[in-house]
Write an enzyme that holds these catalytic residues in place. Structure first.
Site, PDB file in Angstrom:
ATOM      1  N   GLY A  54       0.818  -1.205   0.000  1.00 36.79           N
ATOM      2  CA  GLY A  54       0.000   0.000   0.000  1.00 36.79           C
ATOM      3  C   GLY A  54       0.852   1.254   0.000  1.00 36.79           C
ATOM      4  O   GLY A  54       0.525   2.243  -0.654  1.00 36.79           O
ATOM      5  N   GLU A  57       7.686   3.399   3.767  1.00 35.63           N
ATOM      6  CA  GLU A  57       8.157   4.538   4.543  1.00 35.63           C
ATOM      7  C   GLU A  57       9.594   4.943   4.258  1.00 35.63           C
ATOM      8  O   GLU A  57      10.295   5.420   5.170  1.00 35.63           O
ATOM      9  CB  GLU A  57       8.023   4.222   6.040  1.00 35.63           C
ATOM     10  CG  GLU A  57       8.911   3.095   6.565  1.00 35.63           C
ATOM     11  CD  GLU A  57       8.291   1.720   6.551  1.00 35.63           C
ATOM     12  OE1 GLU A  57       8.776   0.828   7.262  1.00 35.63           O
ATOM     13  OE2 GLU A  57       7.303   1.529   5.815  1.00 35.63           O
ATOM     14  N   HIS A  88       0.482   6.894   8.917  1.00 39.65           N
ATOM     15  CA  HIS A  88       1.240   5.677   9.230  1.00 39.65           C
ATOM     16  C   HIS A  88       2.671   5.785   8.710  1.00 39.65           C
ATOM     17  O   HIS A  88       3.641   5.488   9.437  1.00 39.65           O
ATOM     18  CB  HIS A  88       0.543   4.466   8.609  1.00 39.65           C
ATOM     19  CG  HIS A  88       1.253   3.165   8.836  1.00 39.65           C
ATOM     20  ND1 HIS A  88       0.863   2.251   9.799  1.00 39.65           N
ATOM     21  CD2 HIS A  88       2.350   2.608   8.235  1.00 39.65           C
ATOM     22  CE1 HIS A  88       1.675   1.212   9.783  1.00 39.65           C
ATOM     23  NE2 HIS A  88       2.581   1.408   8.832  1.00 39.65           N
ATOM     24  N   GLU A  89       2.819   6.184   7.456  1.00 40.04           N
ATOM     25  CA  GLU A  89       4.161   6.251   6.874  1.00 40.04           C
ATOM     26  C   GLU A  89       5.001   7.348   7.525  1.00 40.04           C
ATOM     27  O   GLU A  89       6.208   7.160   7.744  1.00 40.04           O
ATOM     28  CB  GLU A  89       4.069   6.481   5.359  1.00 40.04           C
ATOM     29  CG  GLU A  89       3.246   5.451   4.602  1.00 40.04           C
ATOM     30  CD  GLU A  89       3.615   4.017   4.946  1.00 40.04           C
ATOM     31  OE1 GLU A  89       4.819   3.733   5.116  1.00 40.04           O
ATOM     32  OE2 GLU A  89       2.705   3.173   5.040  1.00 40.04           O
ATOM     33  N   HIS A 122       6.503   6.400  10.807  1.00 46.84           N
ATOM     34  CA  HIS A 122       7.717   5.593  10.653  1.00 46.84           C
ATOM     35  C   HIS A 122       8.990   6.437  10.555  1.00 46.84           C
ATOM     36  O   HIS A 122      10.090   5.912  10.766  1.00 46.84           O
ATOM     37  CB  HIS A 122       7.633   4.752   9.373  1.00 46.84           C
ATOM     38  CG  HIS A 122       6.956   3.434   9.550  1.00 46.84           C
ATOM     39  ND1 HIS A 122       7.330   2.531  10.518  1.00 46.84           N
ATOM     40  CD2 HIS A 122       5.943   2.841   8.859  1.00 46.84           C
ATOM     41  CE1 HIS A 122       6.580   1.445  10.413  1.00 46.84           C
ATOM     42  NE2 HIS A 122       5.727   1.605   9.425  1.00 46.84           N
ATOM     43  N   GLU A 156       6.086  -1.799  12.970  1.00 44.46           N
ATOM     44  CA  GLU A 156       4.759  -1.653  12.398  1.00 44.46           C
ATOM     45  C   GLU A 156       3.654  -1.448  13.433  1.00 44.46           C
ATOM     46  O   GLU A 156       2.705  -0.709  13.195  1.00 44.46           O
ATOM     47  CB  GLU A 156       4.428  -2.870  11.526  1.00 44.46           C
ATOM     48  CG  GLU A 156       5.372  -3.060  10.346  1.00 44.46           C
ATOM     49  CD  GLU A 156       5.341  -1.886   9.377  1.00 44.46           C
ATOM     50  OE1 GLU A 156       4.421  -1.056   9.439  1.00 44.46           O
ATOM     51  OE2 GLU A 156       6.274  -1.792   8.555  1.00 44.46           O
TER      52      GLU A 156
END
Length: 826
Positions: free
Chosen positions: A320, A323, A356-357, A360, A379
């Site tokens: 998807g 990072e 989310h990315e 990271h 994660e």
């Protein structure tokens, strides 16, 4: 008659060479015995020996964006110099390399005090993916060296390493050279020490066609026009990266353009196809990136360590998103948002995936897991804080509430199976590349979600800050995390019933979760490992022995004669057996044969009075199992009629709220709600004008229209899919095409997945799974996967998410012994 050999200079030379070869092999095997205590040669081990440690790489990569006229292949060439230090004397260098061919390996151009490196022989070890370099003399401990190589690789369309992606724009076919190094594909691009603990600094240079733009982790520092063999090229040098793992390296060459913010620290840019940028599809991503980055800088109390934050949307991308530090790569559907055609769910997905990315950039990139047996360290935390970042960017959405549906419920379902696994595995058990890929599943991403409930929100944030500051630019293991959480509790005068290590170790080292039965009449508490299949043969120990200790201190009044509790401590779900309004986990108890099915199904009677999204969606998620098991029986239609009866009051409720459907709901989750009940009620819409359908309802209406129609409607949908200029719109149509009841069309659609020029490789498993979700297509999809198993496994078995979901999807309706036997025999 035997052959004889006349003594000659050539013969003697052959004997000498043979003896030298034997001596070399004996020497290397002796080295193996000395260093490893067994008869395994070092190059047969999948883990590096750590005899040498890289400090920095100088890498030049030159991709060809047109095929080689001699063989028709797209290729890239490269030069790499890796500077490293010897930490243990050795005369053998193992450096990862996969699918590269070499024209040179030496230590020419020595600089920065590097000592001489005299190579005796080299060879490739394909099984363990090494370039093996045998030296004439040992490297000295504490001395620095460098290795120079020249190599060639294929710029294939396999979605891993340095690969090519193709798309059409304004009638022209265009090529993007891009990368996916995670988790073990950097070695396909250049020779490297490809393990997460071996961090280094990367100096990257890309040679590319004039008119194209090159990107990497660092900002472009020097762009010059050069000539090679009379042909003009552009040479782009980038600022050096921070010290980081190989899997975070990213390089792209494309015809893309970008939009950016006016702020300079850091510079934020969104890259995509020119047409997508011109249509404003990158605007939303640009608008939310700044606030999300600001939130994480405050939450972690550490400034974003890079000068720029690039995010790029790719036509072909296996995962998807990824990072990569400073250059985050995405599927187009996850980064681009078009307000005219994209739904509220698309918008939320873009915000949460960006969050989310970007999470990271600190948790995973700045501080990195030491080895892939603890993927959750990267994660799990990024998945959790992503909701915090998205909530900051879109505070009216109440995104945090969706953690329960999106994460907790999903991980419960997987962790209740015997095929589950602990969060942490033994380091020695995860060594093969495919074993590493298998660690990236819902357990690693979602089981960590409730760790924060051990402490208050502020203390949890403080603990993460001290952890990230202490281990910045290095690597950690799970125990480091618990140590810092324990220190944070102590420093803030907090208290826990036990040490953090005692509380968390069983949670991390054991799979599954318990079901605890409480008989309050006699004060008896018992527990056992909760499994959806009660007849499963399980060899693991029952988890969470300490859970019952906490239950006795539970704040709930245990006044009923029977109760059950299950879940991840300390967030346990309480079920009151005698209550009239029971909670959704009742369905799990039924599947586990702990309660009767009729008792659980009775809970759906209250849905006719329910107007909140969360309980409705939870109920439908659980009822999906019964649909799958019963949709080939006579019970299916009465079940449909019953659910339609329950949802009708909800339809009327929203009909009034939205002024007879002339407006859209205000609340973010109400948008999902509206789509949900339309999915239940909508039967057909064959002659709909696609562009008058609200984006929130398109996926449901498209599916219903194609299901109610036949070949003409399907062909119309296929045409719309092929010409769609917005990735999210194409995605809706792609899934809708699997809704037809025409088996000939479904078989044709399945066959398209074998041709990446028709269905992109990144989408093939999604198409197969969508066909399988159709009652008319399940058997077709299962037979298709079986008939093309070798192809499927070769093409899509490189990672866990996509391939695993396909297998789950094509077998989801299996409910008979005969179908079970089909799985076993295959």
């Amino acid at each position: 008659m035997g052959k004889t050999c006349r003594v000659s200079t050539l013969c003697v030379l052959c004997v000498i060479l043979a003896l030298v070869s034997i001596a070399t092999i004996v020497t290397l095997w002796t080295l193996a015995l000395t260093d490893h205590g067994d008869v395994t040669a070092p190059w047969d081990s999948y883990r590096l020996s750590m005899d040498v440690i890289p400090e920095y790489y100088n890498i030049t990569i030159w991709p060809r964006l047109s095929p080689d006229p001699n063989n028709g292949l797209y290729i890239f060439t490269g030069q790499s110099t890796v500077h490293f230090e010897c930490v243990k004397e050795t005369n053998l260098i193992l450096i990862h390399s996969s699918q590269l061919s070499y024209t040179r390996q030496d230590n020419e151009h020595m600089a920065n005090g590097a000592a001489a490196l005299i190579i005796e022989s080299t060879w490739l070890q394909p099984e363990t993916q090494y370039l093996v370099i045998n030296l004439k003399s040992k490297l000295r401990q504490g001395q620095k060296y460098q290795l120079y190589t020249e190599f060639t690789g294929e710029l294939a369309d396999d979605l891993s390493g340095f690969y090519r992606s193709e798309y059409e724009e304004d009638g022209l076919q265009k090529i993007v050279a891009t990368s996916q190094m995670h988790p073990t594909y950097a070695r396909k691009t250049f020779p490297c020490f490809d393990e997460p603990a071996l961090k280094a600094i990367f100096h990257i240079t890309l040679i590319h066609p004039p008119g194209t733009v090159a990107l990497s982790n660092g900002m472009e520092r020097d762009i010059a026009n050069i000539t090679i063999d009379g042909v003009s090229w552009t040479k782009t040098k980038f600022e050096p990266t921070k010290k980081m793992s190989t899997y975070l390296l990213a390089i792209t060459v494309s015809d893309y353009t970008y939009i950016n913010t006016t702020q300079k620290d850091p510079q934020i840019r969104i890259w995509a196809r020119r047409k997508a940028i011109d249509l404003g599809q990158g605007n939303y991503a640009l608008n939310v990136t700044g606030p999300i980055l600001d939130f994480f800088q405050s939450y972690y109390n550490i400034a974003y360590p890079l000068t720029k934050s690039d995010q790029i949307a790719l036509p072909d991308f296996y995962y998807g998103a990824m990072e990569n530090w400073g250059l985050v790569t995405y599927r187009e559907t996850n980064l681009l948002y078009d307000p005219k055609t994209s739904s509220s769910r698309n918008k939320e997905k873009t915000a949460t995936i960006i969050a989310h990315e970007l999470a990271h950039m600190w948790f995973g990139n700045l501080v990195t897991l030491r080895w892939w047996n603890e993927v959750w360290l990267n994660e799990g935390f990024a998945s959790y804080v992503a909701y915090l970042g998205a909530d900051h960017a879109e505070p009216t959405w109440n995104v945090r509430d969706l953690i329960v549906l999106d994460k907790i419920h999903k991980v419960f379902a997987v962790d209740a199976l015997t095929s589950s696994h602990p969060l942490s595995s033994n380091e020695d058990s995860i060594v093969l590349p495919n074993q590493i890929s298998e660690q990236f599943d819902v357990i690693s991403y979602s089981k960590v979600q409730k760790l924060q409930h051990l402490t208050n929100f502020g203390l949890f944030s403080f603990f993460l800050q001290t952890y990230l500051n202490h281990f910045g630019y290095s690597n950690t293991v799970g125990n480091d995390l618990w140590h810092h959480l324990q220190m944070a509790v102590k420093d803030n005068n907090g208290s826990l019933p036990h040490s953090v290590d005692r509380i968390m170790s069983p949670w991390v080292l054991q799979m599954g979760f318990p079901v605890v039965t409480i008989n309050t009449a006699i004060g008896k508490v018992s527990q056992k490992h909760f499994l959806l299949d009660a007849d499963s043969n399980v060899t693991v120990k029952s988890p969470y022995k300490y859970a019952e200790l906490q239950l006795l201190k539970c704040k709930y009044a245990l006044t009923h004669c029977g109760m059950m509790v299950f879940g991840y401590w300390p967030t346990l779900i309480l079920i009151q057996i005698t209550s009239n309004k029971l909670f959704i986990p009742m369905y799990s108890f039924c599947r586990a044969q702990l309660l009767s099915t009729s008792l659980a199904l009775r809970t759906t009677s209250y849905l006719s009075k329910e107007t909140e999204y969360m309980p409705w969606q939870s109920a439908l998620n659980n009822l999906d199992y019964y649909y799958l098991m019963l949709d080939r029986t006579d019970v299916y239609q009465p079940m449909q009629d019953y659910i339609r009866k329950q949802v009708t009051p909800l339809f009327l409720y929203f009909k009034n709220m939205t002024l007879d459907w002339s407006s859209v709901p205000v609340q973010h989750t109400d948008h999902f709600f509206k789509r949900m009940y339309f999915k239940i009620l909508t039967q057909q819409c064959v002659n709909c004008n696609l562009f008058r359908i609200h984006p929130n309802l398109r996926s449901v209406v498209y599916c219903s229209a194609i299901a109610a129609g036949d070949e003409a409607e399907w062909e119309f949908g296929w045409l719309q899919f092929k010409i769609a200029s917005v990735a999210n719109e194409a995605n809706k149509l792609m899934f809708a095409l699997a809704c037809t009841n025409n088996t000939e069309l479904l078989n044709r659609y399945l066959s398209y997945t074998l041709n990446s020029t028709i269905i992109r490789k990144q989408d093939a498993t999604s198409v197969i799974t969508s066909v399988a979700s159709n009652r008319a297509g399940q058997k077709l999809a299962w037979d298709f996967v079986r008939n093309h198993w070798e192809y499927m496994f070769t093409e899509y078995g490189v990672g866990s998410f996509s391939f695993a979901s396909m297998i789950t999807g094509v077998t989801a309706r299996f409910s008979t012994p005969a179908e079970l036997q089909e799985v076993y025999t295959h």
